[in-house]
Structure formats: structure tokens, C-alpha cells
Write an enzyme that holds these catalytic residues in place. Structure first.
Site, mmCIF file in Angstrom:
data_model
loop_
_atom_site.group_PDB
_atom_site.id
_atom_site.type_symbol
_atom_site.label_atom_id
_atom_site.label_comp_id
_atom_site.label_asym_id
_atom_site.label_seq_id
_atom_site.Cartn_x
_atom_site.Cartn_y
_atom_site.Cartn_z
ATOM 1 N N LYS A 104 0.835 -1.200 0.000
ATOM 2 C CA LYS A 104 0.000 0.000 0.000
ATOM 3 C C LYS A 104 0.871 1.252 0.000
ATOM 4 O O LYS A 104 1.842 1.327 0.755
ATOM 5 C CB LYS A 104 -0.889 0.021 1.257
ATOM 6 N N SER A 124 -10.564 3.092 5.908
ATOM 7 C CA SER A 124 -9.600 4.169 5.635
ATOM 8 C C SER A 124 -9.655 4.550 4.162
ATOM 9 O O SER A 124 -9.570 5.731 3.812
ATOM 10 C CB SER A 124 -8.181 3.723 5.995
HETATM 11 P P1 ADP Z 1 -5.026 -3.376 7.234
HETATM 12 O O1 ADP Z 1 -4.218 -2.695 6.187
HETATM 13 O O2 ADP Z 1 -4.251 -4.353 8.049
HETATM 14 O O3 ADP Z 1 -6.313 -3.982 6.758
HETATM 15 P P2 ADP Z 1 -6.570 -1.250 8.433
HETATM 16 O O4 ADP Z 1 -5.994 -0.022 9.030
HETATM 17 O O5 ADP Z 1 -7.372 -1.094 7.193
HETATM 18 O O6 ADP Z 1 -5.353 -2.222 8.275
HETATM 19 O O7 ADP Z 1 -7.474 -2.000 9.506
HETATM 20 C C1 ADP Z 1 -6.935 -2.417 10.734
HETATM 21 C C2 ADP Z 1 -7.938 -3.322 11.422
HETATM 22 O O8 ADP Z 1 -9.114 -2.594 11.757
HETATM 23 C C3 ADP Z 1 -8.394 -4.499 10.571
HETATM 24 O O9 ADP Z 1 -8.562 -5.613 11.417
HETATM 25 C C4 ADP Z 1 -9.705 -4.038 10.014
HETATM 26 O O10 ADP Z 1 -10.565 -5.123 9.698
HETATM 27 C C5 ADP Z 1 -10.232 -3.256 11.214
HETATM 28 N N1 ADP Z 1 -11.223 -2.268 10.819
HETATM 29 C C6 ADP Z 1 -11.104 -1.282 9.920
HETATM 30 N N2 ADP Z 1 -12.231 -0.545 9.836
HETATM 31 C C7 ADP Z 1 -13.090 -1.080 10.738
HETATM 32 C C8 ADP Z 1 -14.441 -0.788 11.123
HETATM 33 N N3 ADP Z 1 -15.130 0.195 10.557
HETATM 34 N N4 ADP Z 1 -15.003 -1.571 12.092
HETATM 35 C C9 ADP Z 1 -14.299 -2.579 12.636
HETATM 36 N N5 ADP Z 1 -13.044 -2.916 12.321
HETATM 37 C C10 ADP Z 1 -12.446 -2.179 11.371
#
Ligand code: ADP
Length: 160
Positions: free
Chosen positions: A41, A128
Site C-alpha cells: 500500500k 480508511s
Molecule cells: P489493514 O491494512 O491491516 O487492513 P486497516 O488499518 O485497514 O489495516 O485496519 C486495521 C484493522 O481494523 C483491521 O482488522 C480491520 O478489519 C479493522 N477495521 C477497519 N475498519 C473497521 C471498522 N469500521 N469496524 C471494525 N473494524 C475495522
């Protein structure tokens, strides 16, 4: 002492993440939120900035620690004296990816336990990447990200 790690990109932190941190922090003595370097990413914020935003967004959680790492998550967990990884689950679409990751890490290091916490329904649509898309086109992100990081996201977007 029960320690959990919430690893992720957090680029940027959203209210969905903060909700997971708040709930997870109540289940463990210490919660380490760890920003990891994902080579797949291209981030909006660099690691130091993401750590800074997470610190601002979690000031109200007493037993949280913000850190960052690159390399293997199981090795990082061992360094932190824990075997517990917590990940959030939103939709069924998260499941396949998370299931694979959890099994892969277990294969290389069987002591590691990945546990999942369900999203709160009001944040189930929040990611995100969705925030970045909205902010890029000047859309409203109020209520979707912590108020203390909202301006930083708009400022950063303006640079890109
Ligand atoms: P990654 O790149 O590892 O997916 P993220 O920052 O996108 O990292 O997400 C980190 C964690 O938070 C992951 O386990 C993801 O599923 C969780 N997550 C992200 N958004 C939400 C949300 N809206 N509700 C619950 N969990 C979330």
C-alpha cells in the site's frame, strides 16, 4: 498481564478503528496499537504521522500504547511479550482475508492467537480507503474520523 496487539495500516485512523480500540482495551490489561509497514500500500500518511494521529485519537483510552513495526507480526508480538492479535471484522468480505492471515501466522508460529472483534453496526461501512476517497473529492468526513484528526486529513489531501 494480558496484552493485546491491534495491528493495522491506520491510514488514517477512523472512528471504526477507535471503536475497536475502546472495546478491546476493556478486555485486556494493555492494548498495543501497532502501525505496520505494508509494502503493498502506498500510504497517505507516513508511519510517524500515523502514530501521531493514533496518539491523538486514543488519548481517552488509559491502557493503550501506540507503536509501529515492520517485519513479521509474530516476531513483533514475541518482543512485546504477547501472543494475542486482535483484528476487527466488518463484512463477510473481510473474513476470507482475515481467515487466511490468521491461519498463515498460526502456521509459522503456533502460539499466536488471532481473535476477532465485530464492528459496531454504525461503523460497518467505514474504511480508511473510503475516507481517503471522500476527502479527496472534498466530501464530508465529520463523524467518520476522530475530530482531532479531521483537519490533518484535509491538509494532507491538499498536498496530493
Ligand atoms: P489493514 O491494512 O491491516 O487492513 P486497516 O488499518 O485497514 O489495516 O485496519 C486495521 C484493522 O481494523 C483491521 O482488522 C480491520 O478489519 C479493522 N477495521 C477497519 N475498519 C473497521 C471498522 N469500521 N469496524 C471494525 N473494524 C475495522
Amino acid at each position: 498481564m494480558r496484552i493485546a496487539i491491534c495491528p493495522g495500516s491506520f491510514d488514517p485512523v477512523t472512528n471504526g478503528h477507535v471503536d475497536v480500540f475502546e472495546r478491546t482495551s476493556k478486555l485486556f490489561d494493555v492494548l498495543i496499537v501497532a502501525v505496520f509497514h505494508n509494502p503493498n500500500k502506498k500510504p497517505l500518511f507516513d508511519m510517524e504521522e500515523r502514530v501521531e494521529l493514533l496518539k491523538l485519537a486514543t488519548q481517552h483510552i488509559p491502557n493503550v500504547r501506540i507503536d509501529c513495526f515492520s517485519g513479521l507480526l509474530n516476531e513483533y508480538a514475541r518482543q512485546q511479550n504477547t501472543n494475542i492479535i486482535v483484528r476487527g471484522l466488518r463484512a463477510l468480505s473481510d473474513f476470507e482475508y482475515e481467515f487466511q492471515r490468521a491461519l498463515l501466522i498460526k502456521k509459522i508460529d503456533p502460539v499466536i492467537e488471532t481473535v476477532f472483534i465485530m464492528t459496531s453496526s454504525e461503523y460497518s461501512f467505514l474504511s480508511s480507503s473510503g475516507i481517503k476517497e471522500l476527502a479527496k473529492f472534498g466530501g464530508p468526513i465529520t463523524g467518520l474520523v476522530p475530530a482531532c484528526v479531521e483537519d490533518r486529513i484535509h491538509q494532507q489531501m491538499a498536498k496530493f
